[in-house]
Write a protein that holds these residues in place. Sequence first.
Motif, mmCIF file in Angstrom:
data_model
loop_
_atom_site.group_PDB
_atom_site.id
_atom_site.type_symbol
_atom_site.label_atom_id
_atom_site.label_comp_id
_atom_site.label_asym_id
_atom_site.label_seq_id
_atom_site.Cartn_x
_atom_site.Cartn_y
_atom_site.Cartn_z
ATOM 1 N N GLY A 13 0.718 -1.125 0.056
ATOM 2 C CA GLY A 13 0.169 -0.101 -0.177
ATOM 3 C C GLY A 13 0.869 1.198 0.009
ATOM 4 N N TRP A 14 0.231 2.230 -0.310
ATOM 5 C CA TRP A 14 0.822 3.564 -0.406
ATOM 6 C C TRP A 14 -0.123 4.529 0.675
ATOM 7 C CZ3 TRP A 14 5.261 5.123 -2.492
ATOM 8 C CH2 TRP A 14 5.685 4.394 -3.634
ATOM 9 N N PHE A 15 0.629 5.183 1.577
ATOM 10 C CA PHE A 15 0.221 6.306 2.524
ATOM 11 C C PHE A 15 0.928 7.569 2.236
ATOM 12 C CE2 PHE A 15 -2.288 3.129 5.218
ATOM 13 C CZ PHE A 15 -1.736 2.020 4.569
ATOM 14 N N ARG A 16 0.255 8.570 2.819
ATOM 15 C CA ARG A 16 1.104 9.719 2.700
ATOM 16 C C ARG A 16 0.690 10.530 3.944
ATOM 17 N NH1 ARG A 16 -2.610 13.201 -1.998
ATOM 18 N NH2 ARG A 16 -4.421 13.531 -0.685
ATOM 19 N N GLU B 44 -2.426 14.084 9.869
ATOM 20 C CA GLU B 44 -2.198 12.900 10.346
ATOM 21 C C GLU B 44 -1.912 11.950 8.856
ATOM 22 O OE1 GLU B 44 -4.973 12.508 14.285
ATOM 23 O OE2 GLU B 44 -5.474 11.205 12.338
ATOM 24 N N ARG B 45 -1.278 10.743 9.202
ATOM 25 C CA ARG B 45 -1.021 9.938 7.995
ATOM 26 C C ARG B 45 -2.522 9.564 7.492
ATOM 27 N NH1 ARG B 45 1.099 4.741 10.031
ATOM 28 N NH2 ARG B 45 -1.006 4.434 10.284
ATOM 29 N N GLU B 46 -2.407 9.437 5.996
ATOM 30 C CA GLU B 46 -3.608 9.305 5.174
ATOM 31 C C GLU B 46 -3.425 7.997 4.245
ATOM 32 O OE1 GLU B 46 -6.351 11.620 2.193
ATOM 33 O OE2 GLU B 46 -4.269 12.379 2.610
ATOM 34 N N PHE B 47 -4.389 7.244 4.116
ATOM 35 C CA PHE B 47 -4.337 5.995 3.419
ATOM 36 C C PHE B 47 -4.383 6.728 1.853
ATOM 37 C CE2 PHE B 47 -5.079 1.993 1.560
ATOM 38 C CZ PHE B 47 -6.159 1.957 0.630
ATOM 39 N N VAL B 48 -3.719 6.034 0.931
ATOM 40 C CA VAL B 48 -3.749 6.551 -0.470
ATOM 41 C C VAL B 48 -4.481 5.244 -1.158
ATOM 42 C CG1 VAL B 48 -2.614 7.214 -2.614
ATOM 43 C CG2 VAL B 48 -1.904 8.058 -0.370
ATOM 44 N N ALA B 49 -3.719 4.265 -1.194
ATOM 45 C CA ALA B 49 -4.176 2.799 -2.222
ATOM 46 C C ALA B 49 -3.422 1.676 -1.834
ATOM 47 C CB ALA B 49 -3.991 3.445 -3.828
ATOM 48 N N ALA C 297 3.713 -2.771 3.613
ATOM 49 C CA ALA C 297 3.661 -4.004 3.201
ATOM 50 C C ALA C 297 3.108 -4.809 4.573
ATOM 51 C CB ALA C 297 4.902 -4.765 2.835
ATOM 52 N N ASP C 298 2.134 -5.761 4.226
ATOM 53 C CA ASP C 298 1.663 -6.590 5.297
ATOM 54 C C ASP C 298 1.114 -7.802 4.612
ATOM 55 O OD1 ASP C 298 0.768 -6.060 8.136
ATOM 56 O OD2 ASP C 298 -0.741 -7.566 7.184
ATOM 57 N N LEU C 299 1.519 -8.832 5.548
ATOM 58 C CA LEU C 299 1.597 -10.274 4.881
ATOM 59 C C LEU C 299 -0.023 -10.713 5.091
ATOM 60 C CD1 LEU C 299 2.632 -12.841 3.999
ATOM 61 C CD2 LEU C 299 3.040 -13.655 6.253
ATOM 62 N N THR D 166 -6.293 1.301 7.305
ATOM 63 C CA THR D 166 -5.953 1.942 8.752
ATOM 64 C C THR D 166 -4.494 2.042 8.852
ATOM 65 O OG1 THR D 166 -5.569 -0.213 9.818
ATOM 66 C CG2 THR D 166 -8.061 0.841 9.693
ATOM 67 N N GLY D 167 -3.803 1.484 8.278
ATOM 68 C CA GLY D 167 -2.184 1.563 8.297
ATOM 69 C C GLY D 167 -1.792 0.888 9.595
#
Length: 125
Positions: free
Chosen positions: A34-37, A43-48, A97-99, A108-109
């Motif tokens: 995933g990508w976050f920014r 605060e951190r934001e989910f992108v894709a 990355a998450d398995l 949520t990140g």
Amino acid sequence: VQLQASGGGSAQTGASLRLSCAGSGFTFIKFTMGWFRQAPGKEREFVAAINWLGEATYAADSLKGRFSISRDNSENTIYLQMNSLKPEDTAVYYCAADLGRSLYTMETGDNMDFWGKGTLVTVSS
């Protein structure tokens, strides 16, 4: 384990940028990516996010139509294509990355297995 993001830089409103994130030290193909920014002062934001095979993706509603995620498992790399950039897209962009995580819970990140160090994108008007 390393996630190395690259491709950030300065761009003008309306331009496009393509970010890359290369993974090493783990079995890349098994991981949801995933990508976050994080913009300054925010605060951190989910992108894709993209699943292990690359055939399913999920993007933040506010970014659909402008941002798209893809991956090349032969290169252990994910990409973020960013089009029609706006000043509010200015942020440090991180890959993670998450398995085995489902795409939608990537949002949520929280408790991600690995994070990259980020690449700065600055969009000027």
